[in-house]
Write a protein that holds these residues in place. Structure first.
Motif, PDB file in Angstrom:
ATOM      1  N   ALA A  90      21.630 -37.090   8.145  1.00  0.00           N
ATOM      2  CA  ALA A  90      20.949 -37.767   7.041  1.00  0.00           C
ATOM      3  C   ALA A  90      20.268 -36.757   6.120  1.00  0.00           C
ATOM      4  CB  ALA A  90      19.928 -38.764   7.582  1.00  0.00           C
ATOM      5  N   ASP A  91      19.736 -35.675   6.691  1.00  0.00           N
ATOM      6  CA  ASP A  91      19.132 -34.630   5.858  1.00  0.00           C
ATOM      7  C   ASP A  91      20.174 -34.001   4.951  1.00  0.00           C
ATOM      8  OD1 ASP A  91      16.542 -34.882   6.935  1.00  0.00           O
ATOM      9  OD2 ASP A  91      17.064 -33.594   8.638  1.00  0.00           O
ATOM     10  N   PHE A  92      21.364 -33.781   5.478  1.00  0.00           N
ATOM     11  CA  PHE A  92      22.420 -33.204   4.652  1.00  0.00           C
ATOM     12  C   PHE A  92      22.853 -34.173   3.561  1.00  0.00           C
ATOM     13  CE2 PHE A  92      22.981 -29.979   7.958  1.00  0.00           C
ATOM     14  CZ  PHE A  92      23.227 -28.853   7.174  1.00  0.00           C
ATOM     15  N   ALA A  93      22.882 -35.475   3.881  1.00  0.00           N
ATOM     16  CA  ALA A  93      23.233 -36.464   2.867  1.00  0.00           C
ATOM     17  C   ALA A  93      22.219 -36.444   1.727  1.00  0.00           C
ATOM     18  CB  ALA A  93      23.318 -37.855   3.496  1.00  0.00           C
ATOM     19  N   SER A  94      20.932 -36.352   2.083  1.00  0.00           N
ATOM     20  CA  SER A  94      19.897 -36.282   1.050  1.00  0.00           C
ATOM     21  C   SER A  94      20.018 -34.992   0.252  1.00  0.00           C
ATOM     22  CB  SER A  94      18.506 -36.350   1.699  1.00  0.00           C
ATOM     23  OG  SER A  94      18.254 -37.627   2.232  1.00  0.00           O
ATOM     24  N   ALA A  95      20.332 -33.909   0.937  1.00  0.00           N
ATOM     25  CA  ALA A  95      20.493 -32.628   0.238  1.00  0.00           C
ATOM     26  C   ALA A  95      21.627 -32.703  -0.769  1.00  0.00           C
ATOM     27  CB  ALA A  95      20.750 -31.510   1.250  1.00  0.00           C
TER      28      ALA A  95
ATOM     29  N   CYS B 124      22.092 -29.906  -3.233  1.00  0.00           N
ATOM     30  CA  CYS B 124      21.628 -28.829  -2.368  1.00  0.00           C
ATOM     31  C   CYS B 124      22.413 -28.810  -1.062  1.00  0.00           C
ATOM     32  CB  CYS B 124      20.141 -29.020  -2.032  1.00  0.00           C
ATOM     33  SG  CYS B 124      18.998 -28.826  -3.410  1.00  0.00           S
ATOM     34  N   THR B 125      22.200 -27.772  -0.294  1.00  0.00           N
ATOM     35  CA  THR B 125      22.618 -27.721   1.102  1.00  0.00           C
ATOM     36  C   THR B 125      21.432 -27.238   1.915  1.00  0.00           C
ATOM     37  OG1 THR B 125      24.314 -26.952   2.654  1.00  0.00           O
ATOM     38  CG2 THR B 125      23.495 -25.340   1.031  1.00  0.00           C
ATOM     39  N   ILE B 126      21.604 -27.121   3.235  1.00  0.00           N
ATOM     40  CA  ILE B 126      20.499 -26.731   4.117  1.00  0.00           C
ATOM     41  C   ILE B 126      20.861 -25.455   4.860  1.00  0.00           C
ATOM     42  CG2 ILE B 126      19.078 -27.414   6.092  1.00  0.00           C
ATOM     43  CD1 ILE B 126      19.592 -30.344   5.270  1.00  0.00           C
ATOM     44  N   LYS B 127      19.954 -24.506   4.860  1.00  0.00           N
ATOM     45  CA  LYS B 127      20.126 -23.241   5.576  1.00  0.00           C
ATOM     46  C   LYS B 127      18.846 -22.928   6.353  1.00  0.00           C
ATOM     47  CE  LYS B 127      24.165 -22.150   3.721  1.00  0.00           C
ATOM     48  NZ  LYS B 127      25.415 -22.070   4.545  1.00  0.00           N
ATOM     49  N   LEU B 128      18.997 -22.222   7.477  1.00  0.00           N
ATOM     50  CA  LEU B 128      17.829 -21.679   8.163  1.00  0.00           C
ATOM     51  C   LEU B 128      17.527 -20.338   7.503  1.00  0.00           C
ATOM     52  CD1 LEU B 128      15.874 -22.160  10.638  1.00  0.00           C
ATOM     53  CD2 LEU B 128      17.265 -20.423  11.799  1.00  0.00           C
TER      54      LEU B 128
ATOM     55  N   MET C 299      16.161 -26.708   2.080  1.00  0.00           N
ATOM     56  CA  MET C 299      17.198 -27.079   1.121  1.00  0.00           C
ATOM     57  C   MET C 299      17.241 -26.024   0.027  1.00  0.00           C
ATOM     58  SD  MET C 299      16.649 -31.190   0.657  1.00  0.00           S
ATOM     59  CE  MET C 299      16.789 -32.324   2.039  1.00  0.00           C
ATOM     60  N   ILE C 300      18.454 -25.595  -0.328  1.00  0.00           N
ATOM     61  CA  ILE C 300      18.616 -24.682  -1.456  1.00  0.00           C
ATOM     62  C   ILE C 300      19.707 -25.227  -2.374  1.00  0.00           C
ATOM     63  CG2 ILE C 300      17.815 -22.619  -0.255  1.00  0.00           C
ATOM     64  CD1 ILE C 300      20.727 -21.816   0.140  1.00  0.00           C
TER      65      ILE C 300
ATOM     66  N   LEU D 259      23.080 -17.930  -1.836  1.00  0.00           N
ATOM     67  CA  LEU D 259      23.034 -18.133  -0.394  1.00  0.00           C
ATOM     68  C   LEU D 259      23.699 -19.431   0.046  1.00  0.00           C
ATOM     69  CD1 LEU D 259      19.420 -16.933   0.516  1.00  0.00           C
ATOM     70  CD2 LEU D 259      21.574 -15.707   0.856  1.00  0.00           C
ATOM     71  N   ALA D 260      23.831 -20.381  -0.867  1.00  0.00           N
ATOM     72  CA  ALA D 260      24.432 -21.673  -0.512  1.00  0.00           C
ATOM     73  C   ALA D 260      25.900 -21.536  -0.139  1.00  0.00           C
ATOM     74  CB  ALA D 260      24.266 -22.662  -1.665  1.00  0.00           C
ATOM     75  N   SER D 261      26.560 -20.508  -0.648  1.00  0.00           N
ATOM     76  CA  SER D 261      27.992 -20.333  -0.404  1.00  0.00           C
ATOM     77  C   SER D 261      28.284 -19.469   0.815  1.00  0.00           C
ATOM     78  CB  SER D 261      28.653 -19.716  -1.640  1.00  0.00           C
ATOM     79  OG  SER D 261      28.109 -18.444  -1.917  1.00  0.00           O
TER      80      SER D 261
END
Length: 430
Positions: A236-241, A246-250, A271-272, A278-280
């Motif tokens: 769900a976090d990725f769906a919101s991103a 955006c996407t999600i990275k540590l 989220m970035i 960095l997203a790629s």
């Protein structure tokens, strides 16, 4: 002219990385000798299991007595790839005392006791190099420590753990849940049987401490780094991103305050924007984004772990230390002259994505907005979806301090109309 007496090297540890170091030293012996200016000889290998077959290594070099090995007195360089705090710490300081310089890949030890190790190296006039401790084969320590020594680094933002990046990338690209993605990472050998150090951010936090210390000329220890793992990140976090582009990275994030008077270091999921470099970064790769006054924005990218990539960094340090040894000099040591304070996480300022489960009735949005206003957190956007008396409320804020956001969330949880705070995610890279 090449010196005929070889530089003698002892290897502490002969696992995935150590065995690759030994292999490259043997197969590239002529090239290494030409680059260093003298032959490089493997003089001893300390291991825990002497009966294990190690191809390409003379069994006569194998010993279980690492202490006796580093005390020999005729060693030029000790390569430490055993990891952990002890006995690595004692072995390194003993090596200095008995005349050897040290090349290490030990991020945990350097993050905890880097200052003491640098002091020991300086006391005995020896080198301490550790390119392999952060981001595997990616040249990062030396650019920060040497190439950017005349610049002012303001921010280091990076993906410094390949296991977590693989898991999050898999969740993003396939819609898999966390456990499913972790199982695949384990099956492919990217995750250890116990992945805690990776997924809970300990590995990245150690690397962040090292990077912050070098970038800001300030002693930053592991305890100074705010750390959050990624085990609670959901599909769900990725769906919101994705809805936000955006996407999600540590991320490991090391920043100098705007007034230059303090620094912060932190590791957490964020989220970035998809437009950020960095997203790629996909799969198990690492990348670090550096922002400085004169050079602007720089990005370092490549394989951040594994035997061959890490061994490449170790051998690069070995060549540099060998050259110093022949020249009767040492390379750069610790630079901590700035001695800036490390601010607590509560003073960090960024944007936030908050997902709330709320009652689907009139006035809820107004109550939530009032709580944000009372704590000085400005709302950028709000998205609400309702069904059968329940609703999901997603709030994205403008920049606010972590302390203000924490107070806001605590107050939200006390509202009768808020059934729960589903997730809190920082938004970076904008």
């Amino acid at each position: 002219m090449m010196r005929t007496r070889p530089l003698k090297v002892a290897l502490l540890g002969c696992g995935v990385v150590g065995s690759e170091v030994a292999r490259i030293m043997t197969t590239h012996a002529d090239d290494l000798a030409a680059r260093v200016g003298a032959p490089v000889e493997l003089a001893g290998v300390a291991v825990r299991r002497p009966d294990k077959v190690r191809e390409g290594i003379d069994p006569a070099l194998i010993t279980t007595d690492a202490t006796a090995l580093v005390k020999r007195g005729d060693l030029d360089i000790v390569v430490e790839v055993i990891g952990g705090i002890e006995p690595a710490r004692t072995l390194i300081t003993t090596a200095f005392e008995h005349g050897a310089s040290v090349v290490s890949a030990n991020k945990a030890l350097l993050a905890q006791d880097g200052a003491a190790l640098h002091a020991a190296a300086e006391e005995h006039g020896k080198d301490l190099y550790y390119e392999a401790a952060v981001a595997g084969a990616i040249p990062l320590i030396r650019p920060l420590r040497e190439s950017l020594a005349g610049d002012k680094v303001n921010r280091v933002l990076g993906i410094v753990n390949g296991t977590t990046n693989f898991i999050l990338d898999k969740m993003d690209s396939t819609g898999a849940g966390y456990q499913e993605a972790l199982d695949e990472a384990t099956a492919l050998g990217y995750a250890e049987a116990d992945p805690t150090a990776d997924v809970e951010g300990f590995d990245a936090a150690a690397k962040a401490a090292i990077l912050a210390g070098i970038a800001f000329h300030t002693r930053v220890r592991l305890d100074d780094v705010h750390r959050e793992g990624m085990t609670e990140v959901t599909a769900a976090d990725f769906a919101s991103a994705r809805e936000m582009g955006c996407t999600i990275k540590l991320l490991a994030i090391c920043e100098r305050a705007e007034d230059g008077a303090s620094v912060t270091a932190r590791v957490h999921p964020a989220m970035i924007p998809l437009s950020h470099p960095l997203a790629s970064v996909r799969g198990a790769y690492n990348a670090v984004f550096v922002e400085s006054d004169a050079s602007g924005q720089l990005m370092f990218y490549g394989p951040g772990a594994g035997g061959s990539p890490t061994a490449s960094a170790v051998l690069g340090d070995l060549v540099a230390v060998g050259r110093n040894r022949l020249g009767g000099t040492t390379g750069p040591g610790e630079s901590a002259y700035a001695a800036l304070p490390v601010s607590p996480m509560g003073e960090v300022v960024t944007r936030y994505h908050i997902s709330l489960d709320v009652a689907d009735k009139p006035g809820v949005l107004a109550q939530v907005a009032t709580v944000f206003a009372e704590h000085g957190v400005s709302i950028d956007t709000v998205r609400q979806q309702g069904k059968d008396g329940e609703a999901s409320l997603v709030v994205v804020t403008h920049r606010a301090s972590d302390a203000a956001l924490g107070g806001t969330v605590e107050a939200l949880r006390k509202l009768d109309t808020v059934r729960g705070v589903a997730s809190i995610m920082r938004v970076e890279g904008e």
